[in-house]
Design a protein around this motif. Structure first.
Motif, mmCIF file in Angstrom:
data_model
loop_
_atom_site.group_PDB
_atom_site.id
_atom_site.type_symbol
_atom_site.label_atom_id
_atom_site.label_comp_id
_atom_site.label_asym_id
_atom_site.label_seq_id
_atom_site.Cartn_x
_atom_site.Cartn_y
_atom_site.Cartn_z
ATOM 1 N N PRO A 68 0.833 -1.212 0.000
ATOM 2 C CA PRO A 68 0.000 0.000 0.000
ATOM 3 C C PRO A 68 0.867 1.261 0.000
ATOM 4 O O PRO A 68 1.988 1.228 0.510
ATOM 5 N N PRO A 69 0.323 2.377 -0.503
ATOM 6 C CA PRO A 69 -0.890 2.453 -1.323
ATOM 7 C C PRO A 69 -0.667 1.753 -2.655
ATOM 8 O O PRO A 69 0.358 1.942 -3.295
ATOM 9 N N ARG A 70 -1.634 0.932 -3.031
ATOM 10 C CA ARG A 70 -1.456 -0.020 -4.122
ATOM 11 C C ARG A 70 -1.694 0.605 -5.502
ATOM 12 O O ARG A 70 -2.818 0.989 -5.821
ATOM 13 N N PRO A 71 -0.670 0.659 -6.349
ATOM 14 C CA PRO A 71 -0.898 1.048 -7.745
ATOM 15 C C PRO A 71 -1.186 -0.203 -8.567
ATOM 16 O O PRO A 71 -0.407 -1.161 -8.538
ATOM 17 N N ILE A 72 -2.311 -0.200 -9.273
ATOM 18 C CA ILE A 72 -2.721 -1.387 -10.032
ATOM 19 C C ILE A 72 -2.968 -0.987 -11.483
ATOM 20 O O ILE A 72 -3.886 -0.214 -11.779
ATOM 21 N N ILE A 73 -2.140 -1.504 -12.373
ATOM 22 C CA ILE A 73 -2.292 -1.240 -13.804
ATOM 23 C C ILE A 73 -3.358 -2.173 -14.377
ATOM 24 O O ILE A 73 -3.308 -3.386 -14.180
ATOM 25 N N ILE A 74 -4.329 -1.582 -15.062
ATOM 26 C CA ILE A 74 -5.361 -2.360 -15.751
ATOM 27 C C ILE A 74 -5.040 -2.299 -17.238
ATOM 28 O O ILE A 74 -5.114 -1.245 -17.860
ATOM 29 N N MET A 75 -4.646 -3.426 -17.803
ATOM 30 C CA MET A 75 -4.236 -3.479 -19.204
ATOM 31 C C MET A 75 -5.147 -4.434 -19.952
ATOM 32 O O MET A 75 -4.779 -5.572 -20.277
ATOM 33 N N ILE A 76 -6.404 -3.979 -20.161
ATOM 34 C CA ILE A 76 -7.396 -4.787 -20.855
ATOM 35 C C ILE A 76 -8.057 -3.925 -21.923
ATOM 36 O O ILE A 76 -7.717 -2.749 -22.068
ATOM 37 N N LYS A 77 -8.968 -4.489 -22.662
ATOM 38 C CA LYS A 77 -9.646 -3.764 -23.729
ATOM 39 C C LYS A 77 -10.321 -2.511 -23.177
ATOM 40 O O LYS A 77 -11.004 -2.550 -22.158
ATOM 41 N N ALA A 78 -10.107 -1.391 -23.873
ATOM 42 C CA ALA A 78 -10.672 -0.119 -23.422
ATOM 43 C C ALA A 78 -12.198 -0.146 -23.458
ATOM 44 O O ALA A 78 -12.809 -0.925 -24.192
ATOM 45 N N GLY A 79 -12.796 0.707 -22.617
ATOM 46 C CA GLY A 79 -14.246 0.842 -22.627
ATOM 47 C C GLY A 79 -14.910 0.237 -21.412
ATOM 48 O O GLY A 79 -14.386 0.305 -20.292
ATOM 49 N N GLU A 80 -16.032 -0.400 -21.634
ATOM 50 C CA GLU A 80 -16.852 -0.924 -20.544
ATOM 51 C C GLU A 80 -16.116 -1.969 -19.706
ATOM 52 O O GLU A 80 -16.330 -2.071 -18.496
ATOM 53 N N ALA A 81 -15.225 -2.720 -20.330
ATOM 54 C CA ALA A 81 -14.489 -3.760 -19.597
ATOM 55 C C ALA A 81 -13.659 -3.154 -18.471
ATOM 56 O O ALA A 81 -13.503 -3.754 -17.399
ATOM 57 N N VAL A 82 -13.135 -1.956 -18.678
ATOM 58 C CA VAL A 82 -12.354 -1.278 -17.638
ATOM 59 C C VAL A 82 -13.252 -0.899 -16.470
ATOM 60 O O VAL A 82 -12.899 -1.088 -15.296
ATOM 61 N N ASP A 83 -14.439 -0.360 -16.779
ATOM 62 C CA ASP A 83 -15.392 -0.017 -15.718
ATOM 63 C C ASP A 83 -15.770 -1.252 -14.903
ATOM 64 O O ASP A 83 -15.852 -1.201 -13.669
ATOM 65 N N GLN A 84 -15.977 -2.347 -15.589
ATOM 66 C CA GLN A 84 -16.350 -3.585 -14.894
ATOM 67 C C GLN A 84 -15.211 -4.065 -13.988
ATOM 68 O O GLN A 84 -15.455 -4.484 -12.847
ATOM 69 N N GLN A 85 -13.990 -3.992 -14.485
ATOM 70 C CA GLN A 85 -12.856 -4.421 -13.682
ATOM 71 C C GLN A 85 -12.672 -3.517 -12.460
ATOM 72 O O GLN A 85 -12.325 -3.987 -11.366
ATOM 73 N N MET A 86 -12.911 -2.223 -12.640
ATOM 74 C CA MET A 86 -12.804 -1.292 -11.514
ATOM 75 C C MET A 86 -13.828 -1.632 -10.431
ATOM 76 O O MET A 86 -13.522 -1.581 -9.230
ATOM 77 N N ALA A 102 -4.115 1.720 -18.457
ATOM 78 C CA ALA A 102 -3.001 1.894 -19.390
ATOM 79 C C ALA A 102 -3.387 1.556 -20.827
ATOM 80 O O ALA A 102 -2.520 1.411 -21.690
ATOM 81 N N GLY A 103 -4.685 1.450 -21.083
ATOM 82 C CA GLY A 103 -5.139 1.157 -22.439
ATOM 83 C C GLY A 103 -5.360 2.423 -23.244
ATOM 84 O O GLY A 103 -5.139 3.540 -22.765
ATOM 85 N N ASN A 104 -5.819 2.257 -24.488
ATOM 86 C CA ASN A 104 -6.113 3.399 -25.366
ATOM 87 C C ASN A 104 -7.507 3.933 -25.054
ATOM 88 O O ASN A 104 -8.443 3.774 -25.837
ATOM 89 N N ALA A 105 -7.637 4.575 -23.911
ATOM 90 C CA ALA A 105 -8.949 5.035 -23.457
ATOM 91 C C ALA A 105 -9.287 6.406 -24.024
ATOM 92 O O ALA A 105 -8.401 7.230 -24.284
ATOM 93 N N ASN A 106 -10.579 6.658 -24.176
ATOM 94 C CA ASN A 106 -11.056 8.002 -24.472
ATOM 95 C C ASN A 106 -10.845 8.849 -23.220
ATOM 96 O O ASN A 106 -11.277 8.471 -22.126
ATOM 97 N N PHE A 107 -10.186 9.993 -23.374
ATOM 98 C CA PHE A 107 -9.853 10.784 -22.190
ATOM 99 C C PHE A 107 -11.092 11.229 -21.424
ATOM 100 O O PHE A 107 -11.026 11.475 -20.215
ATOM 101 N N ARG A 108 -12.231 11.325 -22.093
ATOM 102 C CA ARG A 108 -13.459 11.718 -21.391
ATOM 103 C C ARG A 108 -13.923 10.595 -20.454
ATOM 104 O O ARG A 108 -14.481 10.861 -19.389
ATOM 105 N N ASP A 109 -13.678 9.337 -20.825
ATOM 106 C CA ASP A 109 -13.940 8.224 -19.909
ATOM 107 C C ASP A 109 -13.010 8.314 -18.703
ATOM 108 O O ASP A 109 -13.409 8.037 -17.567
#
Length: 479
Positions: A68-86, A102-109
């Motif tokens: 802690p404090p834990r930094p966790i990189i999420i490297m999966i398909k951008a979009g809804e899958a990231v929200d689900q993982q969060m 760390a994916g190619n996310a839309n900055f507004r997301d």
């Protein structure tokens, strides 16, 4: 057991390569994949790096393995899958833990996710990573957006894995919330433009000068030793030299002329339009990719319309024309970068990011797809002229625009007269000609807008009269 310095979720190609890079640079990393078999397979293939990798088969085990404090990189398909993982992660995390997309996310997301976590005690980083699979494994360019204290927590690890240019790590904190992903989006937009311009030059050489793939490769090899030295020119030579594994022709000659795209180029255009900043090179490149995908329609159109009835390309001295092509590509490249940096400057003002332009150019000098010698010159230009309205009015680039104006003009004219499409090169010429002209033609547009919509106009003499006499007898007499 010692805890990991950082965690990573998602062991696809990019995630696996990034995890190995982190471990190789001396950091202990915990890894998790939704499919347990993939986690086990990754660990077994890690070889000498196993000692710095903690494979985890449950989320609970994964979170517990990180310091802690834990930094966790999420490297999966951008979009809804990231929200689900969060959402899966959140119940297991504690105050100040950091989720990193760390994916190619839309900055507004990214901005939305940052705001969603604002009162939760957790926080978020939107991290642009450029360099593809090779960069992830051996050193990418990394663009970080989030709270500065979050950056401080991950700075050591990210600095250790980033690409280096003359010893300088290609990673930086660029601002809060969506800053990192926005800069990555514009990076990709410039990449679209750069690739399209190279393709148009290739088209002139192939279809206009009737040169073979190998002959064109020689041209690119020569250019890569000069001012156009870059990753994209380098790989252009490589792909032109490659033979077809299934036949005897050059591989490039049997590849279908339909270009794919994943969205970042389109996002660049949309945001440029939203902010009222012209990004015509990126727009032309995105449109060209869309048009390339319409293969069936293009084939039908050629049967109906035929190709333009024009004489063979008239170039005079071939060596001189090749020099013009080299300088035209440099000029168009300047236009695309200038537009991209102008879009970032506008976004910086709109979102309060205070994006550091010299730093952005600096971290793009190695690791990323658009890395080039050219970016060192941009770094210097913005360092010396930090308040410049546009890259092309800085002293060094103003000189380059003047120097390459003639070659660009001649190449575009020759291509157009020869019936060869050069939308991105032509857009650069149009951009320069419009930007440098103090008195343009928009006065006609303003008069038209006032005529049909009473939108008003400002006068050159400053007088307080903002509508024309369109409904008066005077107009009727003149018409």
């Amino acid at each position: 057991m010692a805890q990991a310095e950082i965690g990573l979720i998602g062991l696809g190609v990019m995630g696996s390569n990034l995890a190995l890079n982190i471990a190789e640079k001396g950091n202990t990393i915990a890894v998790f994949n939704r499919t347990v078999e993939r986690t086990r397979e990754f660990y077994e293939e890690a070889g000498d790096l196993k000692d710095r990798i903690i494979p985890c088969e449950t989320i609970e085990e994964f979170v517990a393995a990180i310091k802690p404090p834990r930094p966790i990189i999420i490297m999966i398909k951008a979009g809804e899958a990231v929200d689900q993982q969060m959402e899966i992660l959140k119940p297991h995390l504690e105050a100040h833990d950091i989720m990193i997309d760390a994916g190619n996310a839309n900055f507004r997301d990214t901005m939305r996710r940052f705001d969603t976590l604002k009162d939760s005690g957790l926080t978020f980083i939107g991290m642009g990573v450029s360099g593809g699979e090779e960069g992830a494994r051996h050193g990418p360019s990394i663009m970080v957006g989030g709270l500065e204290e979050s950056w401080t927590r991950v700075e050591k690890v990210l600095t250790s894995i980033a690409a280096r240019y003359e010893g300088d790590p290609c990673v930086a904190w660029l601002g809060e919330n969506g800053a990192g992903h926005f800069v990555k989006t514009i990076h990709n937009g410039i990449e679209y433009a750069d690739m399209q311009m190279i393709a148009e030059i290739y088209g002139i050489l192939r279809d206009g000068l009737k040169m073979s793939a190998t002959e064109i490769a020689e041209v690119f090899a020569t250019w890569n030793k000069g001012r156009l030295n870059s990753f994209l020119i380098e790989i252009s030579e490589i792909v032109l030299r490659a033979g077809d594994q299934l036949g005897s022709e050059p591989l490039v000659d049997v590849i279908l002329d339909k270009a794919g795209q994943k969205g970042t180029g389109k996002w660049s255009v949309i945001e440029a339009q939203n902010m009222g900043v012209p990004a015509t090179g990126i727009e032309a490149a995105v449109a060209a990719r869309s048009l390339s995908s319409m293969k069936t329609e293009r084939e039908a159109a050629e049967k109906i319309l035929g190709l333009p009835d024009v004489p063979p390309l008239s170039i005079g001295d071939k060596a001189a024309f090749l020099a013009d092509l080299e300088n035209a590509l440099l000029a168009a490249k300047i236009g695309a970068y200038a537009q991209g940096f102008a879009v970032m400057a506008a976004a910086s003002r709109e979102f309060g990011w205070n994006l550091p332009m010299p730093t952005i150019a600096r971290i793009w000098r190695a690791g990323c797809i658009i890395r080039s010698q050219f970016l060192d010159e941009i770094t210097k230009a913005f360092t010396e002229s930090p308040d410049a309205a546009n890259l092309i009015v800085t002293p060094a680039f103003a000189a380059m625009v003047k120097e390459t104006d003639g070659p660009l003009r001649r190449v575009v004219s020759t291509a157009v007269l020869g019936g060869l499409p050069v939308p991105a090169l032509a857009s650069a010429l149009g951009y320069f000609d419009s930007y440098r002209r103090a008195r343009g033609t928009a006065n006609m547009i303003q008069a038209q807008r006032d005529y049909f919509g009473a939108h008003g106009y400002d006068r050159t003499d400053g007088k307080d009269s903002h509508h024309g006499p369109w409904g008066s007898g005077l107009v009727a007499e003149r018409s």
